[in-house]
Design an enzyme around this catalytic site. Structure first.
Site, PDB file in Angstrom:
ATOM      1  CG  HIS A 110     -22.802   9.572 -16.150  1.00 24.98           C
ATOM      2  ND1 HIS A 110     -22.864  10.877 -16.606  1.00 24.98           N
ATOM      3  CD2 HIS A 110     -22.067   9.624 -15.010  1.00 24.98           C
ATOM      4  CE1 HIS A 110     -22.187  11.666 -15.794  1.00 24.98           C
ATOM      5  NE2 HIS A 110     -21.697  10.932 -14.810  1.00 24.98           N
ATOM      6  CG  HIS A 162     -20.620  15.532 -15.276  1.00 23.34           C
ATOM      7  ND1 HIS A 162     -20.943  15.729 -13.954  1.00 23.34           N
ATOM      8  CD2 HIS A 162     -20.167  14.254 -15.361  1.00 23.34           C
ATOM      9  CE1 HIS A 162     -20.688  14.625 -13.275  1.00 23.34           C
ATOM     10  NE2 HIS A 162     -20.227  13.716 -14.106  1.00 23.34           N
ATOM     11  CD  GLU A 220     -17.562  11.289 -15.351  1.00 21.87           C
ATOM     12  OE1 GLU A 220     -17.282  12.238 -14.618  1.00 21.87           O
ATOM     13  OE2 GLU A 220     -18.442  10.438 -15.071  1.00 21.87           O
ATOM     14  NE  ARG A 229     -26.841  14.413  -5.727  1.00 21.12           N
ATOM     15  CZ  ARG A 229     -26.716  15.319  -4.771  1.00 21.12           C
ATOM     16  NH1 ARG A 229     -27.663  16.220  -4.591  1.00 21.12           N
ATOM     17  NH2 ARG A 229     -25.654  15.338  -3.997  1.00 21.12           N
TER      18      ARG A 229
END
Length: 335
Positions: free
Chosen positions: A172, A97, A115, A192
């Site tokens: 991740h 991200h 996150e 992705r």
């Protein structure tokens, strides 16, 4: 207003999803490929709805716009956080991200996405992809181009109760057989890197975002060690997992009764196990496994009775005095 706001989640179907959101929490899910419960969300791509009370039927986004007092007039142009429960019935794509600055420029003003994950449950010997082994950007690009995924990607064994902090820029992926509660910035931007050559519903390979992923990935990988701090009271335990720029995340394990102090402008809570009662100056409110609620600004103290576990969080202002990992526990209890 000094009472909790209970929220109805919405669900997102994913090719890697399953039925655990129904099996574990009794939610009515749209299909046996349901991957995400957006439990507390004001993101345009899926908004929680108030279940009952004075604001019944309103979206969280509407409350944010119409009643800033409920959120302590928190200085942000949008609701800052998003709580999810993810059912990884199959491997998720390997992804990364962007941070706020990159997302603002290249994703139409979207927030970046830092996150964290609390592992609710997982298969025996389950693992995740967390980081990579490339020592330089050049090596990172070469390993991607040559498809050396086993050499590039770092795998970490997991067990129920583990917690991972995943800053923007971290490669991740959740892997098959994991049920996770995720606290994140309110963003839906994912790049992705690798998707196991899977095809989407249209029968074609799913889109990758290699160029953007290379630009935003942190190289070499730097893992931030999580060092939880514990505060015990009357048999209950308050664990502070992480306290960083965007959010602080706790776990409240209540054995009988706990008196708590709200430490942020407002608090998000998700009951992951058990049953109990939340008590404020305005009354008593039943809690059960699968409930999600928001404690608005003005609820300074409250009590929880019963036997239950709650993952709680509140937003922080980036650039403040917060640390990336919790160092000392905040005074959460009147003991």
């Amino acid at each position: 207003m000094k009472q909790p706001i209970f929220l109805k989640p919405i669900f997102q179907e994913r090719i890697w999803g399953g039925t655990q959101l129904s099996d574990t929490y009794g939610y009515q899910i749209p299909s046996n490929k349901t991957g995400e419960c957006w439990a507390i969300s004001a993101h345009p791509n899926g908004q929680s709805i108030v279940r009952y009370g004075d604001f019944e039927g309103k979206t969280l986004g509407e409350l944010w716009s119409e009643r800033p007092d409920l959120f302590g007039h928190f200085e942000s142009d949008r609701f800052p956080l998003l709580t999810k429960i993810l059912d990884a019935n199959d491997d998720l794509s390997v992804q990364v991200h962007p941070n706020d600055e990159y997302a603002k420029e290249y994703e139409c003003g979207e927030l970046g996405k830092t996150e964290c994950w609390y592992i609710i449950d997982c298969d025996e010997d389950a693992d995740i992809i967390f980081g990579h082994h490339a020592k330089s950007k050049e090596e990172f690009i070469q390993m991607i181009n040559e498809g050396h995924w086993d050499d590039l990607l770092q795998r970490v064994k997991i067990k129920p109760g583990d917690f991972f902090y995943v800053p923007s820029g971290t490669i991740h992926a959740l892997c098959k057989g994991t049920l996770v509660l995720e606290t994140q910035q309110s963003s839906d931007t994912t790049y992705r890197v690798y998707d196991y050559d899977r095809v989407g519903q249209n029968g074609e390979l799913r889109e990758l975002h290699i160029e953007k992923a290379i630009e935003v990935t942190t190289v070499p990988h730097t893992a931030t060690k999580v060092e939880p701090t514990l505060a015990k009271m009357n048999g209950s335990t308050i664990t502070t997992f992480v306290e960083e720029d965007y959010f602080t995340v706790y776990k409240w394990d209540i054995e009988s009764r706990a008196e708590l102090v709200q430490d942020g402008p407002f608090t998000l809570g998700s009951v992951i196990e058990g049953i109990g009662t939340l008590i404020t100056s305005e009354g008593e409110f039943a809690l059960q496994k699968g409930d999600h609620f928001l404690l608005p600004n003005g609820v300074e103290t409250f009590e929880i009775e019963g036997q239950l576990s709650i993952i709680a969080s509140h937003p922080n202002h980036k650039g403040g005095t917060q640390q990336h990992v919790a160092g000392t526990a905040k005074e959460m209890a009147n003991v």
